[in-house]
Design an enzyme around this catalytic site. Structure first.
Site, PDB file in Angstrom:
ATOM      1  CB  THR A  87      -0.887   0.065   1.252  1.00 38.30           C
ATOM      2  OG1 THR A  87      -0.072   0.375   2.400  1.00 38.30           O
ATOM      3  CG2 THR A  87      -1.619  -1.235   1.491  1.00 38.30           C
ATOM      4  CG  ASP A  88       1.218   5.855  -1.417  1.00 35.05           C
ATOM      5  OD1 ASP A  88       2.159   6.049  -0.625  1.00 35.05           O
ATOM      6  OD2 ASP A  88       1.016   6.560  -2.415  1.00 35.05           O
ATOM      7  CB  CYS A  89       2.824   5.782   3.557  1.00 38.66           C
ATOM      8  SG  CYS A  89       4.339   4.933   3.084  1.00 38.66           S
TER       9      CYS A  89
END
Length: 756
Positions: A284-286
């Site tokens: 995932t993106d953060c």
């Protein structure tokens, strides 16, 4: 345990018994006083003679559910009973090893895109991964397991730069799927290395998929894209990187066609896994999983109601790694019956494979990359490479004959808000370096020691001067040339949270240069023209990572250079071009419209009217455009046949000549246009490119082979086909977009062929 497994482990068992009998209690622990102790373990997952799958399964079998969850977040916990140190997957290397030790800073990605040079991008990426390994080797020996010290790099960013307002477009290689694909693949190959048994570092393709602003809405926005736009524009670069065996793919914050990208079954399962057969891990993106359960009134998608539901949903939809802490809820999701431990094991196995491929569970020294010495970091060879990349990225947009400058003029005037700035060398996602060469430093080092160099800031980046008196302007009348360095920096454009002087979250919703800069340039022009019989020239050097409205700059300046964010040797490279040590050869990897009124709205993800492929208006500067200090001519395109079948390749030949007086690189571009398609198709599309160097008066015969895929069109359902009909092929130093020849680009050659 099988007999073969027992046999393979017997030597390790015997060594371990000997080690245990001859060592003091605690010798296997990593401590500040004993950083380089070689741990000898009896666990099968430490045995490099076993297959990676066997080792991964052995390790997973030894983990508790809580430990499994702890290994699926970016900042993993140490597991002391198994002698596993902590590891943080979050590392950056967009244009140099970022956010850690001093390292070589290369030009920003959009600048690398402007080189149109896959070989150069590969060499840059290889240098970056050498430095990354050297830093990891040194820091892990000391027991440092901080974020940004690891080997899993979340780069490259291969989202299509579809709209110049997007502040993060600077992280990409531009607007064209083909160019993005070839440069992205080269970067991945350089990062990951060519060893058959180990990854040098692990690359990551991001952000999957259909992601390019607005930054302010990215946690809640739904990007709607047709199947045709998906497969024609937004997905090709990701497919190319999967075919290059990129190790990881990062899902985006936003939704695509109604489902959050980090829980998007169509993107992750149907396309990435089932259609492309991607074998690596998805992350995932953060903070993206928070967007799953944050409701729309909280700035999220409201896709699920709780954090635990978000964790379960993400794993079920194909996520192995959470940048964040939501996956700490995974044990709870199992207890609640939202997911099974077997489902967790399946995604964890994909993730752990990456660490095994990197050699992180092998004895020190068994990995050939363990021996990369620290002296490669910020080495002179890499500094030279950074300079070469910067030189090849600089785009000459206008030249009325003033360039190249002589380096022994009596008096130079350097001015502008970015002339002495280190910020404009870096862009975003940058590293640090002890010797950043500003444009002021580059020019002062390049001119004759007895020439005078006047320097005054003259204008601020985006604020008018409060003081009504400005001593700077007068120098434009009494110096032989004025070099004014204007543009933007990452203070004004970039990622949400990074662009601290942007009130639009890093996007550039105002396409113009800051008004105070244009006002200053007007004052300079007025002063330089004060004596009608001795008008003084002005050279404008523009910094930035995205297109800018330079209409007035084009009118007011005698020459215009666009230099992007050129890295640690940016000042040297700019001086090299200004004074003719090298001829400019960069090409625009993105179209510069005349104004935002030529474009659809920012939130509209339809490609109609966007980029050189679909824009039907005259731009300010076309895609692929860039001038030189010499002139190139192209002969007629030669081909052995004018008719081919749908499954047949076409070979073409063309002679390129340097008909000017200066040795220079030329960037040859090949475009194809389908003139009889049954659906709307691009006006033309780039299918090949090659950079060559030609001495003055020299010629070279170039051969290109166009494969059937180069003639494909994308139908409304997203499928590709080659239709019968007439195609036009263009070859030249720019795109066939309007204004290329008007601005001074070499005339393109073209030929018509028939596909039957």
């Amino acid at each position: 345990m099988t007999k073969s497994l027992i046999k393979s482990l017997l030597p390790i068992f015997l060594i371990a018994i000997f080690h245990s009998c001859n060592s003091k209690k605690g010798d296997n622990k990593i401590s500040p006083e004993n950083k380089t102790v070689q741990v000898i373990d009896t666990f099968p997952f430490y045995n490099p003679k076993l297959s990676i799958d066997e080792r991964v399964q052995d390790l997973i079998s030894r983990l508790t559910l809580e430990e499994k969850a702890s290994q699926m977040v970016n900042a993993t916990s140490a597991i002391e009973r198994l002698h596993i140190p902590p590891y943080d997957y979050w590392n950056e290397a967009l244009h140099g090893v970022g956010r850690t030790c001093a390292a070589t800073v290369f030009p920003q990605a959009i600048g690398l895109g402007a080189t149109f040079d896959a070989d150069l991008v590969y060499r840059v990426s290889s240098a970056i991964s050498d430095e990354a390994r050297a830093i990891y080797n040194a820091t892990s020996d000391k027991g440092y397991y901080n974020r940004y010290n690891g080997l899993t790099f979340w780069t490259p960013n291969i989202n299509i730069f579809r709209d110049p307002r997007w502040g993060r477009g600077q992280e990409t290689y531009g607007e064209d799927p083909y160019l993005m694909s070839v440069l992205g693949a080269a970067f991945v190959n350089g990062l990951q290395g060519d060893n058959p048994n180990y990854l040098k570092t692990a690359a990551c393709a991001k952000h999957f998929a259909v992601h390019s602003g607005p930054e302010k809405l990215r946690h809640e926005f739904n990007a709607e894209a047709t199947q045709k736009d998906l497969w024609e524009t937004y997905l090709p670069a990701f497919k190319a990187l999967v075919e290059t065996n990129v190790e990881a793919v990062m899902c985006a914050y936003n939704s695509t066609n109604g489902e959050p990208c980090c829980a998007n079954n169509y993107l992750i399962t149907d396309i990435l896994r089932d259609t492309w057969h991607f074998k690596g891990h998805v992350l995932t993106d953060c903070g993206a999983l928070k967007d799953l359960y944050n409701q729309p009134n909280e700035g999220g998608h409201g896709f699920v109601k709780t954090e635990a539901e978000a964790a379960a949903m993400a794993v079920k939809r194909g996520i192995s790694l959470n940048c964040g802490s939501v996956f700490n809820k995974l044990p709870e999701t199992v207890k609640e019956g939202l997911i099974t431990e077997d489902e967790i094991d399946e995604k964890l196995a994909l993730l752990l494979k990456t660490r095994f491929k990197l050699g992180l569970f092998d004895p020190k020294g068994s990995n050939p990359y363990d021996n990369i010495p620290f002296d490669v970091v910020n080495s002179q060879a890499h500094r030279n490479l950074s300079k070469e990349a910067a030189q090849k990225s600089i785009v000459l947009l206008k030249n009325n004959g003033i360039l190249p400058l002589k380096d022994n003029l009596p008096k130079y005037f350097l001015t502008g808000p970015n002339a002495a700035s280190t910020e404009i060398l870096l862009g975003n996602y940058y590293g640090v370096n002890p010797n950043l060469v500003t444009i002021l430093e580059g020019i002062s080092d390049a001119i004759s020691p007895v020439s005078q160099l006047q320097f005054r800031l003259g204008a601020m980046l985006n604020k008018p001067s409060i003081n009504p008196i400005n001593y700077a302007t007068g120098n434009a009348a009494n110096c032989d040339v004025t070099i004014v360095v204007l543009g933007v920096s990452s203070q004004l454009e970039g990622e949400e949270g990074d662009s601290i002087d942007s009130n639009t979250a890093g996007d550039r919703l105002d396409y113009d240069l800051p008004k105070n800069q244009i006002d200053y340039l007007r004052d300079l022009r007025k002063t330089a023209d004060k004596n009608p019989s001795d008008k003084k020239p002005i050279v404008a050097v523009i910094t930035g990572g995205s297109p800018i409205n330079l209409t007035e700059v084009q009118e007011l300046a005698d020459a215009v250079l666009f230099v992007w964010y050129p890295g640690e040797e940016g000042g040297t490279a700019v001086a090299d071009v200004l004074f003719g040590n090298i001829s400019p050869s960069g090409r625009l990897p993105i179209t510069f419209p005349k104004s935002l009124s030529q474009l659809p709205t920012f939130e509209d993800y339809s490609m109609k009217g966007r980029t050189y492929k679909y824009m039907n208006q005259d731009p300010l500067y076309p895609f692929g455009f860039g001038l030189s200090y010499t002139s190139f001519s192209y002969g007629d395109i030669q081909t052995s046949t004018s008719t081919i079948s749908k499954n047949e390749s076409l070979k073409i030949k063309i002679t390129v000549s340097n008909s000017g007086n200066t040795d220079s690189d030329e960037v040859i571009q090949v475009y194809v246009s389908d003139e009889e398609a049954s659906v709307d198709v691009p006006n033309f599309q780039l299918v090949k490119t090659q950079r060559i160097h030609l001495k003055s008066g020299a010629s070279k015969i170039l051969d290109f082979e166009l494969a059937p895929k180069d003639f494909e069109i994308v139908l409304h359902d997203g499928t590709r086909t080659v239709e019968s009909g007439t195609f036009k092929i263009y070859v030249g130093g720019s795109s066939p977009m309007p204004r290329s020849s008007e601005l001074g680009a070499s005339k393109l050659s073209d030929i018509q062929i028939t596909v039957k």
